[in-house]
Design an enzyme around this catalytic site. Structure first.
Site, PDB file in Angstrom:
ATOM      1  N   SER A 142      11.227   2.406   4.309  1.00 36.17           N
ATOM      2  CA  SER A 142      12.316   3.378   4.388  1.00 36.17           C
ATOM      3  C   SER A 142      13.283   3.170   3.216  1.00 36.17           C
ATOM      4  O   SER A 142      12.859   3.258   2.069  1.00 36.17           O
ATOM      5  CB  SER A 142      13.010   3.279   5.750  1.00 36.17           C
ATOM      6  OG  SER A 142      13.835   4.397   5.988  1.00 36.17           O
ATOM      7  N   ASP A 157       6.883  12.602   9.722  1.00 36.65           N
ATOM      8  CA  ASP A 157       8.146  12.098   9.195  1.00 36.65           C
ATOM      9  C   ASP A 157       8.787  13.168   8.322  1.00 36.65           C
ATOM     10  O   ASP A 157       8.116  13.780   7.489  1.00 36.65           O
ATOM     11  CB  ASP A 157       7.877  10.832   8.375  1.00 36.65           C
ATOM     12  CG  ASP A 157       9.137  10.158   7.871  1.00 36.65           C
ATOM     13  OD1 ASP A 157      10.248  10.602   8.227  1.00 36.65           O
ATOM     14  OD2 ASP A 157       9.003   9.172   7.128  1.00 36.65           O
ATOM     15  N   HIS A 204       8.384   8.278  11.529  1.00 33.05           N
ATOM     16  CA  HIS A 204       9.110   7.332  10.687  1.00 33.05           C
ATOM     17  C   HIS A 204       9.216   5.982  11.400  1.00 33.05           C
ATOM     18  O   HIS A 204       9.401   5.918  12.606  1.00 33.05           O
ATOM     19  CB  HIS A 204      10.511   7.892  10.396  1.00 33.05           C
ATOM     20  CG  HIS A 204      11.236   7.159   9.322  1.00 33.05           C
ATOM     21  ND1 HIS A 204      10.968   7.345   7.985  1.00 33.05           N
ATOM     22  CD2 HIS A 204      12.230   6.232   9.383  1.00 33.05           C
ATOM     23  CE1 HIS A 204      11.772   6.568   7.273  1.00 33.05           C
ATOM     24  NE2 HIS A 204      12.538   5.878   8.095  1.00 33.05           N
TER      25      HIS A 204
END
Length: 306
Positions: A149, A249, A279
């Site tokens: 991320s 995502d 995600h």
């Protein structure tokens, strides 16, 4: 490039620490994947004054007789939260499976440290390891960086800095479901054929806007390639890349685009899309896809750091 518009942020938090505490409590309530992996197997290394960080969490590969190469791991958390412990068991897996040392960095967080502080710290650590790796018993000439991320964003940006500044020479980069385009408003991101429930899309867009507001010193910073690596004009000469995207995502489109641009620029690129996953799936599941993703990372590191 024109300055990006500002996204309206309706979520209000008077205290960043309250936000972080709430996020920690929520994450702790979710089951972690690969629960069999051990925790707390790291060495806590204190660095000398003037080093890029006060201390490092170091994972040495079990049973390796030779000096290992090094992978610098950067956790996720929207640039504003998270710490090394969220990736602790996975760093042990990477160290033993890839046969490399793993440095798990607790990088500086926004809003206390705005962009580009964490990018510069990550880059400075790579330089320090390249020059002083022998102090830790690792081979600083065999160096890779990667993250999850926000950590993937910082990794991509650090690689761009290394290219721009002429070193250190990096062997590889791992970009795991990263936000790579902060200049496009979260509410305007191109999701292509992706169909998400409105409650997930609305939350993701609102949280993305909040993270960006906390991370960027001014909205115009979003146009910098160090904040939005997918906007970099020239990607040629970057280290081999493993780009991982999750099929469900909101950030998939920019990850897919970055992988395509890297390959078009002649960068050796592996692009793994995990369809059906959301995600942060590498940490919260589905289990089989998380295990496959971590194995893919370990295989990549074993190859580029050999």
């Amino acid at each position: 490039m024109s300055a990006p518009k500002e996204e309206r942020v309706s979520i209000q938090f008077d205290d960043i620490e309250t936000f972080r505490r709430n996020a920690r409590e929520q994450a702790a309530s979710w089951p972690r994947v690969l629960a069999h992996l051990p925790s707390g197997t790291n060495e806590r290394i204190t660095l000398p004054v003037g080093a890029p960080a006060a201390e490092l969490m170091l994972y040495r590969p079990t049973g390796l007789a030779t000096t290992p190469g090094v992978f610098v791991n950067l956790h996720g958390g929207g640039f504003v939260m998270g710490d090394w412990e969220s990736d602790d068991p996975f760093c042990r897996f990477l160290a033993d499976t890839a046969g490399c040392a793993v440095v798990n960095l607790d990088y500086v967080l926004a809003p206390e440290h705005k962009f580009p502080a964490a990018v510069e710290q990550t880059y400075a650590l790579l330089v320090w390891l390249a020059e002083h790796g022998a102090v830790l018993g690792v081979d600083g000439s065999r160096l890779a960086v990667g993250g999850h991320s926000a950590g993937g964003n910082l990794s991509a940006a650090a690689c761009l800095l290394a290219k721009e500044r002429g070193g250190p020479a990096l062997r590889g980069q791992i970009i795991d479901y990263a936000p790579l385009d902060l200049a496009t408003l979260p509410s305007e991101k191109d999701t292509g054929p992706l169909e998400l429930p409105p409650e997930i899309t609305d939350l993701d867009t609102e949280m993305g806007a909040l993270y960006n507001a906390w991370y960027l010193a001014v909205p115009e910073d979003a146009g910098s390639p160090l904040a939005s690596p997918v906007l970099a004009e020239d990607l040629a000469g970057l280290p081999p890349a493993l780009v991982i995207t999750a099929g469900k995502d909101l950030l998939r489109g920019e990850g897919d685009r970055y992988a395509e641009r890297l390959a078009a620029a002649g960068v050796e690129t592996e692009h793994a899309v995990f369809e059906g996953s959301f995600h942060a799936f590498t940490h919260f599941g589905p289990e089989h896809q998380a295990a496959a993703a971590w194995q893919r990372m370990a295989t990549f590191l074993a190859r580029v750091l050999a």
